[in-house]
Design a protein around this motif. Structure first.
Motif, PDB file in Angstrom:
ATOM      1  N   GLU B 110     -53.901 -77.123 -18.915  1.00 22.87           N
ATOM      2  CA  GLU B 110     -54.421 -78.540 -18.487  1.00 22.87           C
ATOM      3  C   GLU B 110     -55.449 -79.165 -19.593  1.00 22.87           C
ATOM      4  O   GLU B 110     -55.803 -80.182 -19.632  1.00 22.87           O
ATOM      5  N   ASN B 111     -55.954 -77.901 -20.241  1.00 21.91           N
ATOM      6  CA  ASN B 111     -57.030 -78.521 -21.286  1.00 21.91           C
ATOM      7  C   ASN B 111     -56.341 -78.882 -22.643  1.00 21.91           C
ATOM      8  O   ASN B 111     -56.969 -78.940 -23.515  1.00 21.91           O
ATOM      9  N   VAL B 112     -55.256 -79.104 -22.552  1.00 21.17           N
ATOM     10  CA  VAL B 112     -54.303 -79.527 -23.829  1.00 21.17           C
ATOM     11  C   VAL B 112     -53.787 -80.914 -23.575  1.00 21.17           C
ATOM     12  O   VAL B 112     -53.249 -81.384 -22.769  1.00 21.17           O
ATOM     13  N   TYR B 113     -53.753 -81.813 -24.778  1.00 17.87           N
ATOM     14  CA  TYR B 113     -53.339 -83.001 -24.499  1.00 17.87           C
ATOM     15  C   TYR B 113     -52.346 -83.024 -26.020  1.00 17.87           C
ATOM     16  O   TYR B 113     -52.770 -82.350 -26.940  1.00 17.87           O
ATOM     17  N   PHE B 114     -51.038 -83.176 -25.475  1.00 21.76           N
ATOM     18  CA  PHE B 114     -49.954 -83.192 -26.406  1.00 21.76           C
ATOM     19  C   PHE B 114     -49.153 -84.533 -26.315  1.00 21.76           C
ATOM     20  O   PHE B 114     -48.962 -85.094 -25.416  1.00 21.76           O
ATOM     21  N   SER B 115     -49.035 -85.260 -27.915  1.00 20.50           N
ATOM     22  CA  SER B 115     -48.552 -86.400 -27.715  1.00 20.50           C
ATOM     23  C   SER B 115     -47.020 -86.272 -28.362  1.00 20.50           C
ATOM     24  O   SER B 115     -46.867 -86.023 -29.529  1.00 20.50           O
ATOM     25  N   HIS B 116     -46.100 -86.553 -27.462  1.00 22.91           N
ATOM     26  CA  HIS B 116     -44.706 -86.503 -27.833  1.00 22.91           C
ATOM     27  C   HIS B 116     -44.553 -87.501 -28.954  1.00 22.91           C
ATOM     28  O   HIS B 116     -43.554 -87.227 -30.053  1.00 22.91           O
ATOM     29  N   ILE B 117     -44.679 -88.684 -28.739  1.00 21.74           N
ATOM     30  CA  ILE B 117     -44.482 -89.711 -29.769  1.00 21.74           C
ATOM     31  C   ILE B 117     -44.751 -89.362 -31.161  1.00 21.74           C
ATOM     32  O   ILE B 117     -44.003 -89.721 -31.986  1.00 21.74           O
ATOM     33  N   THR B 118     -45.928 -88.762 -31.103  1.00 16.58           N
ATOM     34  CA  THR B 118     -46.569 -88.473 -32.606  1.00 16.58           C
ATOM     35  C   THR B 118     -45.721 -87.463 -33.500  1.00 16.58           C
ATOM     36  O   THR B 118     -45.453 -87.580 -34.459  1.00 16.58           O
ATOM     37  N   HIS B 119     -45.164 -86.678 -32.465  1.00 20.03           N
ATOM     38  CA  HIS B 119     -44.358 -85.577 -33.168  1.00 20.03           C
ATOM     39  C   HIS B 119     -42.945 -86.124 -33.336  1.00 20.03           C
ATOM     40  O   HIS B 119     -42.497 -85.823 -34.646  1.00 20.03           O
ATOM     41  N   THR B 120     -42.544 -86.751 -32.561  1.00 19.26           N
ATOM     42  CA  THR B 120     -41.131 -87.209 -32.780  1.00 19.26           C
ATOM     43  C   THR B 120     -40.929 -88.495 -33.824  1.00 19.26           C
ATOM     44  O   THR B 120     -40.049 -88.441 -34.673  1.00 19.26           O
ATOM     45  N   LYS B 121     -41.827 -89.432 -33.676  1.00 20.40           N
ATOM     46  CA  LYS B 121     -41.768 -90.440 -34.467  1.00 20.40           C
ATOM     47  C   LYS B 121     -42.494 -90.341 -35.752  1.00 20.40           C
ATOM     48  O   LYS B 121     -41.976 -90.612 -36.782  1.00 20.40           O
ATOM     49  N   ARG B 122     -43.722 -90.063 -35.834  1.00 19.07           N
ATOM     50  CA  ARG B 122     -44.424 -89.572 -37.175  1.00 19.07           C
ATOM     51  C   ARG B 122     -43.914 -88.415 -38.003  1.00 19.07           C
ATOM     52  O   ARG B 122     -43.690 -88.501 -38.998  1.00 19.07           O
ATOM     53  N   GLY B 123     -43.872 -87.292 -36.934  1.00 23.09           N
ATOM     54  CA  GLY B 123     -43.346 -86.330 -37.608  1.00 23.09           C
ATOM     55  C   GLY B 123     -42.086 -85.889 -37.780  1.00 23.09           C
ATOM     56  O   GLY B 123     -41.668 -84.781 -38.546  1.00 23.09           O
ATOM     57  N   ASN B 124     -41.207 -86.845 -37.156  1.00 24.17           N
ATOM     58  CA  ASN B 124     -39.679 -86.612 -37.288  1.00 24.17           C
ATOM     59  C   ASN B 124     -39.477 -85.345 -36.841  1.00 24.17           C
ATOM     60  O   ASN B 124     -38.401 -84.682 -37.458  1.00 24.17           O
ATOM     61  N   LEU B 125     -39.969 -84.765 -35.680  1.00 23.94           N
ATOM     62  CA  LEU B 125     -39.411 -83.417 -35.363  1.00 23.94           C
ATOM     63  C   LEU B 125     -38.184 -83.698 -34.286  1.00 23.94           C
ATOM     64  O   LEU B 125     -38.309 -84.671 -33.595  1.00 23.94           O
ATOM     65  N   LYS B 126     -37.485 -82.849 -34.383  1.00 21.74           N
ATOM     66  CA  LYS B 126     -36.086 -82.898 -33.376  1.00 21.74           C
ATOM     67  C   LYS B 126     -36.651 -82.163 -32.022  1.00 21.74           C
ATOM     68  O   LYS B 126     -37.566 -81.141 -32.346  1.00 21.74           O
TER      69      LYS B 126
END
Lengths: 547, 187
Positions: B110-126
């Motif tokens: 609960e104490n973690v915020y994770f942004s998917h879009i930052t990782h997939t769009k900016r970080g180009n992670l699959k």
């Protein structure tokens, strides 16, 4: 045991126990839900900045500005409803009975944030009850920086929380700023010229302005003293850069019912039997001894409507809890640079807690004046007038009021919108007669060697995050702190971070000490805590005693 | 007799090692089944669906996570095929309009915020870099829930799956020369 430590079991148990403890009762858990943006207006001060609230489900988790930033107070405003010092319950029935029993002997409402729709409710209720409606100033001025070329500010924090930031920033490239102040404040640092003046000599400096060489160039003088209005009149600023503060239109019946606005200083001494104080959100503070002077000697009743116990609740017989931004629907009073009418609603971001009381409803019940739907009534009156435009933050559109239905206008205001009437003719400024200042007894510099420099007032609750900022930086002087020059600190026997007693002719107050070479020798910079303001106003003589 | 002590000690160590490595993982996790026997493979191959068709981003860029029933009902208004899993899905969820209570393998504390879009769009992670070959699997693996912490075993990574612990995040960020502060994730 030796075998077990070579397996994952004990290490996982330690980790798992730590993770398990994160979910114990009482541990705050971030909300889960759809993430969306809601828009509102910050009501912590009259600047009324547009706010974009990132919400998870119904819970705001991040406040940011719209087309601009927010101040640290505004950024952390969503913490305020959960503040540990929050006033949550109060003796409503007892206060109502006490007020009703004495109201006939002289009742007054002291509004520390005038210019809101609630202020009109107070005026109407006082009109019905033959009471008085009191404000710190009777006729506040409005200043047009966009028309100014040279501004002389005597201690006004022009670039640090004064007025509406967007207007000040837009006008800033076009005027030259001269800041006359004892300390090199943030505004002084950003001004074209800083004139260091002796602490407490603001009034004398203001009186000398007409003799200054630069006086002919001045288009506006800003400051707190009663002589400032007269100087502005003499330099021809009235009608050019100084106007009367404008308000949005109100229903006609309100103006007929409303009691007159009376400056607090103009109230005769010992004439108020019942005083109701609205201190949420207060934009100024009147020291308690000045309030006490206006109360009847025989058992006066003072009821304060506050969000915390730090202000007048320390002195009043009854302290009743009120809802505060961002948990209540309210409008925002015009700022010091509002020369044209403006109407903004602070739409609630969280639910109003149970047990809170509104002063408007309290006096409405006492007087029989209906106040339940006043914001909508005023919005309808503005819509009916058909002037101005509605600027909605969410889509950044400007729509003429004429093109909107009354419901659409109301909806737009509630979803973060600002109504302005840019074509309105500014109101002419009315020259105040000089405020009566209490006669100060002769003070001896030998007994009270320091002169106070006060910080701008901020009476509201502050997020614990900001408390940490206060403690770990010298960006802001914490409300309960004083700052001294190292020499004065040595003379007083106090050290940085230590505790001390601030003493004036009015009393003393426990404070914490910051030692700062930026404070002029012979001066003491004092925080804005009500406890300090009660004993030590700006330019008062004081001394610091080690404890 | 001289060797009795070391033998007992060694036996104890072996028992503890066996219990710690073999018994403890079975004990600490309880296995829960997903409400629907879902095949990513079928949806990817037969329906031609891509990850983001169902695990979509909202207009503001936030990640919608596991799709709601409405998304499934768009195609599965009636049974598509004759499998038992399909029949159960229609009968138990689509017809009564009941949301399946999916168990999310990658659910973070609960104490973690994770942004998917930052990782997939900016970080180009699959998607596979964190979620492994989930998107190509024919059935959902059992959900193994830690009895103490309540979190899924999968965020720790095992059997070749990538981990989604803080150490894994930090290691990946360091590898990519991205240094961030605590408050970027821990709000």
């Amino acid at each position: 045991m030796a075998g077990a430590v070579l397996t994952p079991a004990p290490w996982r148990l330690i980790t798992d126990t730590a993770l398990w403890s994160e979910n114990w009762p009482g541990v705050p858990r971030p909300a889960r839900g759809e993430i969306r943006a809601r828009f509102t207006t910050c009501a912590l001060c009259p600047a009324g900045c547009a706010v974009r609230a990132r919400c998870v489900g119904e819970q705001p988790v991040l406040l940011t500005g719209v087309s601009g930033g927010l101040c640290p107070f505004g950024l952390s405003a969503h913490h305020l409803p959960y503040h540990p010092a929050r006033l949550r319950k109060g003796p409503v029935a007892e206060a109502t009975a006490a007020v009703a029993g004495k109201a006939g002997q002289g009742i007054a409402v002291l509004d520390l944030n005038p210019g809101r729709t609630a202020s009109w409710s107070y005026r109407r209720a006082m009109g019905a009850m033959k009471g008085a409606y009191l404000t710190p100033q009777a006729e506040p001025f409005a200043y047009d920086l966009s028309a100014a070329r040279t501004v002389l500010s005597i201690g006004t924090p022009l670039l640090d929380g004064w007025g509406t930031p967007s207007k000040v920033n837009a006008a800033r490239p076009n005027f030259r700023l001269i800041q006359a102040e004892a300390m090199e404040s943030r505004t002084a640092m950003l001004a074209e010229q800083w004139i260091p003046i002796a602490p407490g000599s603001e009034s004398a400096f203001a009186k000398s302005i007409p003799q200054l060489e630069a006086a002919r160039e001045l288009s506006l003088v800003l400051g707190e003293g009663p002589e400032i209005a007269e100087i502005n009149q003499r330099i021809g600023a009235f009608g050019k850069t100084v106007f009367g503060r404008s308000e949005a239109v109100v229903p006609e019946t309100w103006t007929r019912e409303a009691a007159a606005v009376t400056a607090f200083a103009d109230v005769p001494d010992h004439s108020i039997a019942v005083l109701l104080i609205d201190e949420t959100p207060a934009t100024s503070y009147i020291p308690w001894h000045r309030i006490e002077q206006k109360l009847v000697r025989d058992n006066p009743v003072v009821v304060t409507f506050a969000a915390h116990r730090g202000g007048y609740a320390r002195h009043a017989q009854f302290a009743l809890p009120t809802a505060m931004y961002p948990e209540v629907l309210d409008d925002v009073a015009p700022a010091a640079d509002a020369i044209r009418p403006v109407f903004r609603l602070a739409a609630p971001l969280v639910a109003t807690p149970t047990g809170v009381v509104s002063l408007a409803e309290f006096v409405g019940t006492l007087s029989g004046v209906p106040v339940a739907n006043v914001l909508r009534e005023r919005a309808d009156a503005i819509h009916h007038a058909g002037q101005g435009t509605l600027h909605t933050y969410a889509d950044r559109q400007r729509t003429a009021v004429k093109e909107l239905t009354a419901d659409a206008f109301w909806k737009g205001l509630n979803e973060g919108g600002e109504w302005t009437w840019e074509d309105a003719k500014p109101r002419a400024a009315v020259m105040n007669r000089a405020e009566v200042r209490p006669v100060e007894p002769v003070e001896s510099p030998a007994d009270l060697p320091l002169v106070a420099i006060s910080e701008p007032h901020y009476a509201g609750l502050v997020s614990p995050l900001l408390t940490k900022l206060y403690q770990e930086s010298n960006l802001l002087l914490a409300p309960n702190r004083i700052a001294l020059h190292p020499k004065d600190a040595r003379d007083a026997g106090v050290v940085d971070g230590g505790r001390a007693m601030l003493q004036t002719r009015l009393g003393k107050c426990a404070v914490e000490v910051t030692v700062d070479a930026a404070v002029p020798a012979g001066a003491v910079q004092v925080g804005s805590a009500p406890g300090i303001q009660d004993v030590c106003g700006h330019a008062a003589r004081a001394k610091v005693v080690s404890v | 007799m001289k060797l009795r002590g070391p033998i007992v000690f060694l036996a104890g160590v072996l028992v503890a090692l066996g219990a710690g490595w073999a018994g403890f993982p079975r004990l600490i996790y309880q296995t829960r089944r997903q409400p629907v026997d879902f095949s990513h493979q079928v949806h990817a191959e037969k329906a031609g669906a891509k990850c983001e068709d169902c695990h979509a981003y909202r207009a503001d860029g936030s990640f919608a996570g596991v799709p709601a029933l409405d998304k499934c009902s768009g195609c599965h208004t009636a049974a598509m095929g004759s499998t038992v899993a399909e029949k159960n899905f229609i009968d138990q969820y689509v017809t009564p309009q009941r949301e399946p209570e999916w168990l999310v393998y990658a659910r973070q504390p609960e104490n973690v915020y994770f942004s998917h879009i930052t990782h997939t769009k900016r970080g180009n992670l699959k998607c596979e870099q964190c979620h492994g070959n989930q998107g190509a699997s024919n059935s959902l693996p059992p959900y193994q829930q830690d009895r103490i912490s309540g979190y899924s075993r999968d965020i720790w990574g095992h059997a070749g799956r990538p981990a989604m612990t803080m150490d894994a995040c930090v290691a990946c960020h360091r590898q990519s020369h991205l240094e961030h502060s605590c408050l970027d994730c821990h709000k």
